[in-house]
Scaffold this active site. Structure first.
Site, mmCIF file in Angstrom:
data_model
loop_
_atom_site.group_PDB
_atom_site.id
_atom_site.type_symbol
_atom_site.label_atom_id
_atom_site.label_comp_id
_atom_site.label_asym_id
_atom_site.label_seq_id
_atom_site.Cartn_x
_atom_site.Cartn_y
_atom_site.Cartn_z
ATOM 1 N N HIS A 131 0.633 -1.197 0.003
ATOM 2 C CA HIS A 131 -0.011 0.041 -0.012
ATOM 3 C C HIS A 131 0.935 1.122 0.026
ATOM 4 O O HIS A 131 0.508 2.231 0.679
ATOM 5 C CB HIS A 131 -1.031 0.013 1.096
ATOM 6 C CG HIS A 131 -2.217 -0.933 1.164
ATOM 7 N ND1 HIS A 131 -2.264 -1.609 -0.254
ATOM 8 C CD2 HIS A 131 -2.721 -1.936 2.028
ATOM 9 C CE1 HIS A 131 -3.360 -2.374 0.121
ATOM 10 N NE2 HIS A 131 -3.451 -2.710 1.447
ATOM 11 N N ASP A 144 -7.966 -12.943 1.319
ATOM 12 C CA ASP A 144 -7.276 -11.680 0.900
ATOM 13 C C ASP A 144 -6.477 -12.264 -0.417
ATOM 14 O O ASP A 144 -5.415 -12.418 -0.484
ATOM 15 C CB ASP A 144 -6.078 -11.620 2.188
ATOM 16 C CG ASP A 144 -5.651 -10.441 2.133
ATOM 17 O OD1 ASP A 144 -5.867 -9.595 1.247
ATOM 18 O OD2 ASP A 144 -4.701 -10.291 3.065
ATOM 19 N N GLU A 186 -11.677 -3.985 -2.817
ATOM 20 C CA GLU A 186 -10.589 -3.094 -3.611
ATOM 21 C C GLU A 186 -10.470 -3.254 -5.000
ATOM 22 O O GLU A 186 -9.885 -4.008 -5.511
ATOM 23 C CB GLU A 186 -9.342 -2.924 -2.775
ATOM 24 C CG GLU A 186 -9.489 -2.971 -1.397
ATOM 25 C CD GLU A 186 -8.170 -3.741 -0.656
ATOM 26 O OE1 GLU A 186 -7.237 -3.475 -0.885
ATOM 27 O OE2 GLU A 186 -8.443 -4.671 0.069
ATOM 28 N N HIS A 198 -9.791 1.980 0.430
ATOM 29 C CA HIS A 198 -9.643 0.822 1.264
ATOM 30 C C HIS A 198 -10.980 0.975 2.272
ATOM 31 O O HIS A 198 -10.572 0.778 3.609
ATOM 32 C CB HIS A 198 -8.595 1.021 1.948
ATOM 33 C CG HIS A 198 -7.991 -0.221 2.302
ATOM 34 N ND1 HIS A 198 -8.488 -1.132 3.224
ATOM 35 C CD2 HIS A 198 -6.635 -1.043 1.763
ATOM 36 C CE1 HIS A 198 -7.528 -2.122 3.302
ATOM 37 N NE2 HIS A 198 -6.589 -2.211 2.362
ATOM 38 N N GLN A 234 -9.730 -7.056 -5.006
ATOM 39 C CA GLN A 234 -8.897 -7.627 -3.874
ATOM 40 C C GLN A 234 -10.248 -7.744 -3.008
ATOM 41 O O GLN A 234 -10.652 -6.500 -2.493
ATOM 42 C CB GLN A 234 -8.001 -6.778 -3.048
ATOM 43 C CG GLN A 234 -7.318 -7.519 -2.262
ATOM 44 C CD GLN A 234 -6.440 -8.397 -2.336
ATOM 45 O OE1 GLN A 234 -5.659 -8.524 -3.637
ATOM 46 N NE2 GLN A 234 -5.724 -9.042 -1.539
HETATM 47 C C1 BGC Z 1 -4.616 -6.272 2.013
HETATM 48 C C2 BGC Z 1 -4.243 -6.948 3.365
HETATM 49 C C3 BGC Z 1 -3.798 -6.161 4.397
HETATM 50 C C4 BGC Z 1 -4.807 -5.095 4.552
HETATM 51 C C5 BGC Z 1 -4.382 -4.011 5.316
HETATM 52 C C6 BGC Z 1 -5.532 -5.258 2.318
HETATM 53 O O1 BGC Z 1 -5.764 -4.451 0.905
HETATM 54 O O2 BGC Z 1 -4.951 -7.338 1.173
HETATM 55 O O3 BGC Z 1 -3.400 -8.113 3.085
HETATM 56 O O4 BGC Z 1 -3.614 -6.541 5.540
HETATM 57 O O5 BGC Z 1 -5.128 -4.501 3.292
HETATM 58 O O6 BGC Z 1 -5.261 -3.542 6.301
#
Ligand code: BGC
Length: 365
Positions: A126, A263, A329, A198, A300
Site C-alpha cells: 500500500h 485476501d 478494493e 480501502h 481484492q
Molecule cells: C490487504 C491485506 C492487508 C490490509 C491492510 C488489504 O488490502 O489485502 O493483506 O492486511 O489491506 O489492512
C-alpha cells in the site's frame, strides 16, 4: 402594488425547488500544521458520505435500510487520533502510489532498479511507510453540492517511487445512491501507479459483529494465486470452492477452508477498461445491498482477517474484531511491476492514469 410584489416574491419562494443537496463541514483536528476538515455530502434519499483530508479517508457512509432507517456501513474512528494511530488498517483511505503488494519492495523500470520501503514481510504494501493514506489531501467542494475534489502531489522519490505525480480524485454521492470515485494521475517520469479505496464495509451498520453472514458474489472466473507472503505466483487460476463466488454465497460458508481468510485478487470477467459490475454484497437482514462497478481488471476481497479488537478511538467504541468488516478494493493485480504477464501499471509523462469505481446501494425486500 407594494403588497402585490411582496406576495409574488413570497409565492416564488414557496415554489422554489427545495435545496436537496448539501455539503456540510466540521473541524476534525490538525495534521502537518494544517486544519483537517470533515466534509459531509448528503443526497435526497438519506444517504451521507463523510470524508477527511487525512488520507482522503471516508469516515462515514450512511445508507438507509429497507425501512428507511439510516445506518453507517463503514468502519472508522471518531476522531483524527483514531486515524493517526499506528496499526490503523487503512480504514476508509485512498491507497497508493501502488495499492497492494510489490515483491521484495523492488522493481525495474526501463532498465533502472527502484527500491521501495519494505513494510510487509520484506514486500511493499500500500505505497510504503507513508502512502497516500497518510498524507494531507487538499479538498474542494465542486459546484452542485454532490462532489468533492481531492488533490495530492506526490514528490519525485517519495517512498522510492520515481516522478512527481499529480493526483486528483473526485468523490461523488449521486441521487441514485452511488458513491462514485474517479481517479486521475499524471507524472513527469515513468512510474507504476495503482490507486484504490480501502473502505471497510459492514452493511448491517453495527447490528452484526462480523460480515460472515453477508452474501457475496464476484464476477470472476479466475484469481491470482499467491505465496505465503501474499505475492502472486504469476499465473491466473480458475476459481474453485472456496474462492468460487460466481454464485452469491455467505462469506462464512467456506471461510474455514481458506488459511488466514480471504485476501485475494479476483481477475474480473472483463476484457476492456469499460465500467462493469464486479461484485454484489448483500446483507439480507437489513435489506442493504451494494454493487461494485469498476474500470479496473482486479478486485481484492479482504475479509478483515487482521482486525483483532485492539484499535482505539473507534466509532461508538466498536470492537472491530476479526471479520468485523470487509474490503472490496478495485485495482490492478498485485506485484504487476514485476509480472510481465499481468495488465500494465506504468504511466509515462504525457499519459493520464484514470480509473472509476462505484459503490452503488440498493435495498432488497
Ligand atoms: C490487504 C491485506 C492487508 C490490509 C491492510 C488489504 O488490502 O489485502 O493483506 O492486511 O489491506 O489492512
Amino acid at each position: 402594488m407594494k403588497y402585490l410584489s411582496l406576495f409574488l416574491l413570497l409565492a416564488a419562494c414557496a415554489q422554489a425547488p427545495q435545496k436537496d443537496r448539501s455539503i456540510m463541514t466540521k473541524p476534525f483536528g490538525n495534521y502537518d500544521n494544517k486544519a483537517v476538515t470533515e466534509y459531509t455530502i448528503s443526497n435526497q434519499h438519506g444517504m451521507q458520505l463523510s470524508v477527511i483530508n487525512y488520507g482522503g479517508a471516508v469516515t462515514r457512509l450512511v445508507v438507509p435500510d429497507r425501512n428507511g432507517k439510516p445506518g453507517d456501513v463503514v468502519a472508522g474512528f471518531d476522531s483524527l487520533e483514531g486515524y493517526l494511530q499506528k496499526g490503523n488498517p487503512y480504514f476508509g483511505a485512498l491507497v497508493g502510489r501502488y495499492a497492494n503488494r510489490i515483491r521484495q519492495a523492488k522493481f525495474t523500470l526501463d532498465g533502472q532498479p527502484f527500491q521501495l520501503a519494505a513494510n510487509d514481510h520484506g514486500n511493499s504494501l500500500h505505497g510504503g511507510n507513508k502512502g497516500f493514506d497518510k498524507v494531507f489531501w487538499e479538498i474542494t467542494k465542486l459546484p452542485g453540492d454532490s462532489s468533492l475534489l481531492l488533490k495530492y502531489k506526490s514528490p519525485d522519490g517519495e517512498e522510492g517511487y520515481p516522478g512527481n505525480m499529480d493526483m486528483e480524485v473526485v468523490y461523488t454521492l449521486t441521487n441514485d445512491n452511488q458513491w462514485k470515485i474517479e481517479y486521475k494521475a499524471t507524472t513527469d517520469k515513468p512510474t507504476p501507479v495503482n490507486l484504490t479505496q480501502h473502505a471497510y464495509f459492514n452493511l448491517s451498520a453495527g447490528t452484526d459483529p462480523t460480515i460472515l453472514e453477508h452474501q457475496l458474489q464476484i464476477e470472476a472466473n479466475g484469481y491470482t494465486p499467491v505465496d505465503s507472503t501474499l505475492i502472486p505466483l504469476g499465473r491466473v487460476d480458475s476459481v474453485t470452492a472456496p474462492l468460487d463466488f460466481r454464485t452469491a454465497k455467505p462469506i462464512g460458508r467456506d471461510l474455514a477452508q481458506v488459511p488466514g481468510g480471504y485476501d485475494h485478487n479476483w481477475v474480473l470477467n472483463k476484457t476492456t477498461a469499460a465500467l462493469q459490475k464486479a461484485a454484489t454484497l448483500t446483507h439480507a437482514a437489513s435489506g442493504r445491498s451494494m454493487e461494485v462497478w469498476t474500470t479496473e481488471p482486479g478486485l481484492q476481497f479482504y475479509s478483515g482477517n487482521f482486525l483483532d479488537g485492539t484499535l482505539t478511538n473507534t466509532k461508538n467504541g466498536a470492537a472491530y474484531n476479526k471479520h468485523a468488516a470487509l474490503c472490496l478494493e478495485a485495482q490492478h493485480f498485485p506485484d504487476s511491476p514485476n509480472q510481465p504477464s499481468f495488465p500494465g501499471t506504468i504511466i509515462r509523462p504525457g499519459e493520464t492514469y484514470s480509473q472509476t469505481t462505484i459503490y452503488k446501494f440498493i435495498t432488497i425486500q
